[in-house]
Write a protein that holds these residues in place. Sequence first.
Motif, PDB file in Angstrom:
ATOM      1  N   ASN A   1       7.683   0.820   0.911  1.00  0.00           N
ATOM      2  CA  ASN A   1       6.238   0.568   1.004  1.00  0.00           C
ATOM      3  C   ASN A   1       5.468   1.310  -0.098  1.00  0.00           C
ATOM      4  O   ASN A   1       4.929   0.675  -1.007  1.00  0.00           O
ATOM      5  CB  ASN A   1       5.818   0.947   2.431  1.00  0.00           C
ATOM      6  N   PRO A   2       5.422   2.670  -0.100  1.00  0.00           N
ATOM      7  CA  PRO A   2       4.644   3.333  -1.164  1.00  0.00           C
ATOM      8  C   PRO A   2       5.220   3.158  -2.561  1.00  0.00           C
ATOM      9  O   PRO A   2       4.472   3.087  -3.532  1.00  0.00           O
ATOM     10  CB  PRO A   2       4.647   4.812  -0.751  1.00  0.00           C
ATOM     11  N   VAL A   3       6.574   3.070  -2.680  1.00  0.00           N
ATOM     12  CA  VAL A   3       7.167   2.885  -4.014  1.00  0.00           C
ATOM     13  C   VAL A   3       6.729   1.535  -4.585  1.00  0.00           C
ATOM     14  O   VAL A   3       6.369   1.420  -5.757  1.00  0.00           O
ATOM     15  CB  VAL A   3       8.710   2.987  -3.963  1.00  0.00           C
ATOM     16  N   THR A   4       6.725   0.502  -3.718  1.00  0.00           N
ATOM     17  CA  THR A   4       6.281  -0.826  -4.164  1.00  0.00           C
ATOM     18  C   THR A   4       4.827  -0.788  -4.603  1.00  0.00           C
ATOM     19  O   THR A   4       4.467  -1.312  -5.654  1.00  0.00           O
ATOM     20  CB  THR A   4       6.434  -1.857  -3.023  1.00  0.00           C
ATOM     21  N   VAL A   5       3.982  -0.167  -3.763  1.00  0.00           N
ATOM     22  CA  VAL A   5       2.557  -0.131  -4.097  1.00  0.00           C
ATOM     23  C   VAL A   5       2.335   0.667  -5.382  1.00  0.00           C
ATOM     24  O   VAL A   5       1.464   0.339  -6.179  1.00  0.00           O
ATOM     25  CB  VAL A   5       1.719   0.449  -2.931  1.00  0.00           C
TER      26      VAL A   5
END
Length: 417
Positions: free
Chosen positions: A146-150
């Motif tokens: 989630n945060p890595v993608t964002v």
Amino acid sequence: MKTQLAKARWFRIIPIVFITYSLAYLDRANFGFAAAGGMTEDLNISKGTSSLLGSLFFLGYFFFQIPGAQYAAHKSAKKLIFFSLILWGGLAAATGMVSDVGALIVIRFMLGVVESAVMPAMLILLSQWFTKDERSRANTFLILGNPVTVLWMSVLSGYLISALGWRWMFIIQGVPGIIWAFIWWKMIDEKPKDAHWLTQQEKDDIDERLQEEQQGIKPMKNYAQAFKSKEVILLCLQYFLWSLGVYGFVMWLPSIIKAAPDMDIVTTGWLSSVPYILAIIGMMGASYFADKTLNRKIFIWPFLVIASLSLFGGYLAGTENFWLSFTLLVISGGALYAPYGPFFAVITEMLPRNVAGGALGLINSMGALGSFIGAYLVGYLNGLTGDFGASYMLMSGAVLLSAIITLIVVKPPVAAH
């Protein structure tokens, strides 16, 4: 002395799971960039419709959580995720081809329906591979998608919109999901017994440890008993409020930053990525120590309190103090994400395996409902008031209530005798 379980699981299962969830998460957040990068003007979308579109994904996500989780738990998580990836990639790319708001409404809702199965199915798959003292870290490597993608998507989306426009951003970011579905099918194994790369002894050791853990959990007859239990009801409410804060933040962060004077879309992309760097560090640290101590509680509620106070600080700072307000947004983003691994480990440790899948689906669906309301209300309040103050207050209050419920429902570890 406990047997050392096969380390190969971490290298074979976790990277595949991480990439899959990363790709599945992409279209939740890039919609915020399209809205800030010209889509609303091109399709003549009003502010009210824009906030509805931003949140519609989560309404579709809400309705199909429990059937998806049940199918994953009793039939096949692998098959469910394979078809979800293909459909998701196609719908995400189709978002870049729409010419009217009606089609966009249908696609956003259907994206939520298709993706609703991915998260609970992944958590169930991981619970079949990793034991109690590994599960918080395993869950975190999943949710790190989630945060890595964002993080990378924020930077890439800014450049793609600047160079090619919002339509090509959706198309370019949708196609990899379809390709990856076939890699997923080839590489992933449903359970240890299916893995040709484990010895029979390694398979037996994992199965034995997982069976032992089930013996310490209070049995529940069926889903009806589980869904009516105080623990499940409170966890649903906790995750609803937490998600309201998280997705109000994720969906509208680019718009909040873009509203600063002389702010262009590429700079907005870079600045929007910063909170997720802190989120990744927080998630890794919280999950590591939650597994070491098995005290999940202390790695959930303090982070939520920090997030709430930072969001309230953002309200006090106001838009005229951009860098102070931005710093507080970075802190709140990091703190909102840090407890995910320990939180989802709690669910599979409180409930027996026969009902854990459905309960995960129910709790995640309440999170989706909170996400829908958070994404919608933040967008609505921004449009209504003309600034972000009311949104900060809403997110801060919801996350603080979530922290209080965590203190009530999550039990500290039982001391060893």
